[in-house]
Design an enzyme around this catalytic site. Structure first.
Site, PDB file in Angstrom:
ATOM      1  N   ARG A   4     -41.640 -11.482  42.404  1.00 23.00           N
ATOM      2  CA  ARG A   4     -40.964 -10.203  42.631  1.00 23.00           C
ATOM      3  C   ARG A   4     -39.649 -10.107  41.857  1.00 23.00           C
ATOM      4  NH1 ARG A   4     -41.343  -6.513  46.993  1.00 23.00           N
ATOM      5  NH2 ARG A   4     -39.469  -5.259  47.344  1.00 23.00           N
ATOM      6  N   HIS A  68     -43.972 -40.932  39.902  1.00 21.20           N
ATOM      7  CA  HIS A  68     -42.988 -40.816  38.811  1.00 21.20           C
ATOM      8  C   HIS A  68     -43.579 -39.866  37.780  1.00 21.20           C
ATOM      9  CE1 HIS A  68     -40.294 -41.837  35.550  1.00 21.20           C
ATOM     10  NE2 HIS A  68     -39.616 -42.687  36.333  1.00 21.20           N
ATOM     11  N   THR A  93     -35.697 -44.040  27.722  1.00 16.64           N
ATOM     12  CA  THR A  93     -35.742 -43.970  29.176  1.00 16.64           C
ATOM     13  C   THR A  93     -36.089 -42.545  29.570  1.00 16.64           C
ATOM     14  OG1 THR A  93     -34.566 -44.522  31.225  1.00 16.64           O
ATOM     15  CG2 THR A  93     -33.299 -43.409  29.495  1.00 16.64           C
ATOM     16  N   GLN A 212     -26.802 -42.559  30.909  1.00 17.30           N
ATOM     17  CA  GLN A 212     -28.250 -42.372  30.939  1.00 17.30           C
ATOM     18  C   GLN A 212     -28.587 -40.892  30.870  1.00 17.30           C
ATOM     19  OE1 GLN A 212     -31.390 -43.082  34.306  1.00 17.30           O
ATOM     20  NE2 GLN A 212     -31.078 -45.048  33.274  1.00 17.30           N
ATOM     21  N   SER A 263     -39.022   4.742  55.549  1.00 14.11           N
ATOM     22  CA  SER A 263     -40.286   4.920  56.279  1.00 14.11           C
ATOM     23  C   SER A 263     -40.139   5.934  57.399  1.00 14.11           C
ATOM     24  CB  SER A 263     -40.738   3.571  56.863  1.00 14.11           C
ATOM     25  OG  SER A 263     -39.790   3.103  57.815  1.00 14.11           O
TER      26      SER A 263
END
Length: 432
Positions: A4, A68, A93, A212, A263
């Site tokens: 949506r 993993h 890695t 890392q 409505s």
């Protein structure tokens, strides 16, 4: 991502299958880089590029065992490639692949968002020039203040979105980095030259210092720039909501054939798009907080950021893309009601002229507070009795001791309030 609140191009970018495709792009760039450096045989590189592929269901099946996703992805690719697959992921890695792929994905998402920003700017430019000179009531604290113009209203939003564009462009460039420096960023099993070659293939810059991971201040900048942009959309949406209130009724969102507003109440035409956008801005702001929380990780890296980014990267960019284009659509179909604007301008009995009279009196030599009290007395009388300020000023004995008829004619000239409009337009739009 909810369908949506997302558009097809951004949804496709963030599918699980496309994520793995970009991971594969990174792996192939690494293999090519190693080949150029003589580490991988050319025939093996050619075979890898020819055969490297994956089956999404197979990745998910393997992940059930490995727990993993990168290993599951590599295993699925290895099944397609065969023996030469030993050269895939060489020295890498997981974060080398994931973070470099994130750089690619966020850059591509950013390019989609840049198109949305340009669309908003285009329609704001058009509205500012279309309504230049259209005098309207300016409001402070929600109360009538002094006149401005609709041209200046839209010019102000254009200027703001130019700042959003500049901030986002800077954040998009800052996120356009990759890293292939290994487990703790020391290149122990890789090399800086390999990193440079692979990143260049992917259209990325090298992160000068990575552990890392790419440090998450880059991500924080990206998502906070989007949060500020969402705030700009909310500010514009809030203005449109106010201006559409029944008591103001100066603008209307376009209302399509067959559209329903309530409505229960058939007469309703509500500012639903502006309200929707104000709500979605809250989500993007919340996500930017999560991005900032991700900055502080343990030592060279932990995994606490990963789950957050799986959510906020697709959701924030998809919502922002949706918001930019929905706001553009609202503005493109916006109805500006000049009769209501004129009615509201004079709806507070011309009291906005009070400062003009105050300054005229001060110019005659009166003390400021004496002049202020003189004008305020008339203004309050007009407000209480619902009578025109100009009419009362022109017959007020105290005021007429100090101001001649031509002074009053000059003070009650509405064009006074837009005499520097051209200057502001020139500052914002330049030679347009």
């Amino acid at each position: 991502m909810l369908e949506r609140y997302s558009r097809p191009g951004m949804r496709e970018l963030w599918t699980l299958e496309n994520k793995f495709k970009v991971w594969l792009e990174v792996e192939l760039a690494v293999t090519k880089g190693w080949t150029e450096l003589g580490k991988v045989p050319q025939d093996a590189c050619d075979e890898i590029h020819e055969k490297a592929d994956f089956d999404l269901k197979r990745i998910l099946e393997i992940e059930e065992t490995t727990k993993h996703d990168v290993i599951a992805f590599l295993s699925a690719v290895e099944e397609k490639v065969g023996p030469s697959s030993r050269y895939i992921h060489l020295g890498c890695t997981s974060s080398d692949i994931v973070d470099t792929a994130n750089g690619v994905l966020l850059l591509r998402a950013g390019n989609i968002l840049a198109e949305g920003v340009d669309r908003v700017l285009k329609v704001l430019d058009e509205l500012a020039h279309k309504h230049k000179g259209l005098l309207c009531m300016g409001r402070t604290h929600g109360i009538h203040a002094e006149p401005t113009t609709y041209g200046l209203k839209f010019t102000g939003f254009y200027a703001e979105f130019m700042r959003h564009k500049e901030r986002f462009d800077a954040a998009r460039e800052n996120i356009r980095v990759g890293k292939l420096s290994g487990a703790v960023g020391t290149f122990a099993h890789l090399s800086p030259e390999l990193e440079e070659r692979a990143c260049a293939i992917l259209g990325l810059e090298v992160d000068p210092h990575s552990t890392q991971i790419v440090q998450r201040d880059r991500y924080a900048q990206f998502f906070t720039a989007l949060a500020m942009m969402a705030g700009g959309i909310e500010r514009l949406g809030l203005e449109l909501r106010h201006l559409q209130r029944t008591e103001v009724s100066e603008v209307e969102e376009g209302f399509s054939k067959g559209q329903k507003g309530s409505s229960a109440m058939p007469h309703k035409k509500n500012p639903i798009s502006a309200e929707n956008l104000c709500g979605l801005a809250r989500l993007i702001r919340s996500n930017s907080m999560a991005a900032m929380e991700n900055q502080a990780l343990w030592h060279e890296r932990d995994i606490s950021h990963s789950s957050v980014e799986r959510m906020i990267m697709p959701d924030t960019t998809a919502l922002m893309d949706y918001m930019l284009h929905r706001m553009s659509g609202v503005l493109e179909r916006l109805v500006v009601k000049e009769e209501s604007i004129q009615r509201n301008l004079m709806g507070s009995f011309g009291l906005f002229y009070s400062q003009r009279i105050l300054n005229k009196l001060i110019a005659t030599g009166l003390k400021r507070q004496e002049a202020y009290e003189m004008v305020q007395k008339v203004a309050l009388r007009c407000w209480e009795n619902r009578i025109q300020f100009e009419d009362e000023i022109r017959v007020d004995a105290e005021v007429n001791k100090h101001l001649a008829a031509n002074d009053l004619d000059e003070a009650f000239d509405p064009s006074y309030y837009k005499r520097y409009e051209d200057v502001v337009f020139s500052r914002v739009f330049g030679g347009k």
